[in-house]
Design an enzyme around this catalytic site. Structure first.
Site, short mmCIF file in Angstrom:
data_model
loop_
_atom_site.label_atom_id
_atom_site.label_comp_id
_atom_site.label_asym_id
_atom_site.label_seq_id
_atom_site.Cartn_x
_atom_site.Cartn_y
_atom_site.Cartn_z
N ASP A 44 0.83 -1.20 0.00
CA ASP A 44 0.00 0.00 0.00
C ASP A 44 0.87 1.26 0.00
O ASP A 44 0.49 2.28 -0.57
CB ASP A 44 -0.96 0.00 1.20
N CYS A 135 -10.84 4.60 -4.66
CA CYS A 135 -9.88 4.38 -3.59
C CYS A 135 -10.32 5.13 -2.34
O CYS A 135 -10.41 4.57 -1.26
CB CYS A 135 -8.50 4.88 -4.01
N TYR A 139 -12.38 3.30 0.76
CA TYR A 139 -11.70 3.21 2.06
C TYR A 139 -12.51 3.89 3.15
O TYR A 139 -12.54 3.44 4.29
CB TYR A 139 -10.29 3.83 1.99
N TYR A 165 -9.02 5.83 8.54
CA TYR A 165 -9.92 5.82 7.39
C TYR A 165 -11.38 6.09 7.73
O TYR A 165 -12.20 6.28 6.83
CB TYR A 165 -9.74 4.52 6.59
N GLU A 207 -9.48 -2.39 -6.59
CA GLU A 207 -9.52 -2.29 -5.12
C GLU A 207 -9.78 -3.68 -4.52
O GLU A 207 -9.12 -4.08 -3.58
CB GLU A 207 -10.63 -1.33 -4.66
C1 LIG Z 1 -5.18 0.34 -2.47
C2 LIG Z 1 -5.63 1.56 -1.75
N1 LIG Z 1 -6.78 2.14 -2.10
C3 LIG Z 1 -7.21 3.25 -1.46
C4 LIG Z 1 -6.46 3.82 -0.44
C5 LIG Z 1 -6.98 5.04 0.30
O1 LIG Z 1 -6.22 6.14 0.02
C6 LIG Z 1 -5.25 3.18 -0.11
N2 LIG Z 1 -4.47 3.66 0.88
N3 LIG Z 1 -4.87 2.06 -0.77
#
Ligand SMILES: Cc1ncc(CO)c(N)n1
Length: 223
Positions: A44, A135, A139, A165, A207
């Site tokens: 990530d 994304c 999240y 988040y 995702e």
């Molecule tokens: C794969 C992924 N999608 C969304 C976010 C949110 O910013 C993240 N940190 N990582």
């Protein structure tokens, strides 16, 4: 109907699959094995390096100073707030910043980031926002759902992730991006809306694949 409502209805089934994926279930109930989270955290971080570049490209493509400034703030908050969460976790796992930055990306990380950067570099501002929105929006939805599980936000390891988040600050940024896409989609012909929907659908699928990749710690099958 707002364009974001159309997207929400269309893509809800994939989002449900994110919410019921074992990675998310176990993150919420605290049983996720640490090595899976560690793998996720590294991938990530690599993902966010490229994701942050989408905000920089957004500043380049913005048509007014207010939008340009907001993209600059998103770039700053990704690099200095969100990624500092990852740096803190990495330190707890004994991984240096240097190692984190130079780790090898998995095939899904590469495919996802390159797809987004391609859409952002070659498309309109609306296409760029369509690529980055699943994304943030996704999240935020996951963060909110996990934070409603009693005790989840206080978990010794995963609580910090859930608090980040589900935070007002992160939610506000996601809502701003939703509003921007709605504004940019207004009055566009159906052909262009279909293109935006296709990009949004693809990053939504990525995702899901990212969670699955993290859970199984999937690298190249040939290594
Ligand atoms: C794969 C992924 N999608 C969304 C976010 C949110 O910013 C993240 N940190 N990582």
């Amino acid at each position: 109907m707002k364009f974001s409502e159309r997207l929400y209805h269309k893509l809800h089934p994939i989002w449900r699959r994110n919410h019921t994926h074992p990675f998310i279930i176990e993150l919420g109930n605290g049983t996720l094995p640490v090595e899976k989270f560690r793998f996720y955290m590294i991938q990530d971080y690599l993902y966010l390096i490229d994701y942050a570049k989408l905000f920089a490209l957004g500043a380049v493509k913005a048509n007014d100073l207010q939008t340009m400034g907001k993209f600059a703030a998103l770039l700053d908050s990704t690099m200095n707030v969100e990624m500092s969460l990852h740096r803190t976790y990495a330190a707890r796992f004994g991984i240096s910043e240097e190692e984190l930055e130079h780790a090898a990306p998995s095939p899904i990380t590469l495919a996802y980031t390159h797809y987004m950067l391609h859409a952002a570099q070659n498309g309109s501002l609306a296409e760029l926002v369509a690529a980055l929105l699943p994304c943030m929006w996704g999240y935020w939805e996951i963060g909110k759902e996990l934070s409603s599980i009693p005790g989840a936000s206080d978990h010794a390891l995963y609580g910090e992730w859930i608090r980040m988040y589900s935070s007002e600050e992160f939610g506000g940024l996601a809502q701003w991006c939703i509003g921007l896409l709605d504004q940019l989609a207004q009055g566009k012909p159906e052909g262009e809306l279909a293109r935006l929907e296709e990009i949004f659908l693809n990053t939504t699928r990525y995702e899901y694949m990212f969670w699955d990749m993290a859970y199984h710690r999937t690298m190249w099958p040939t290594d």
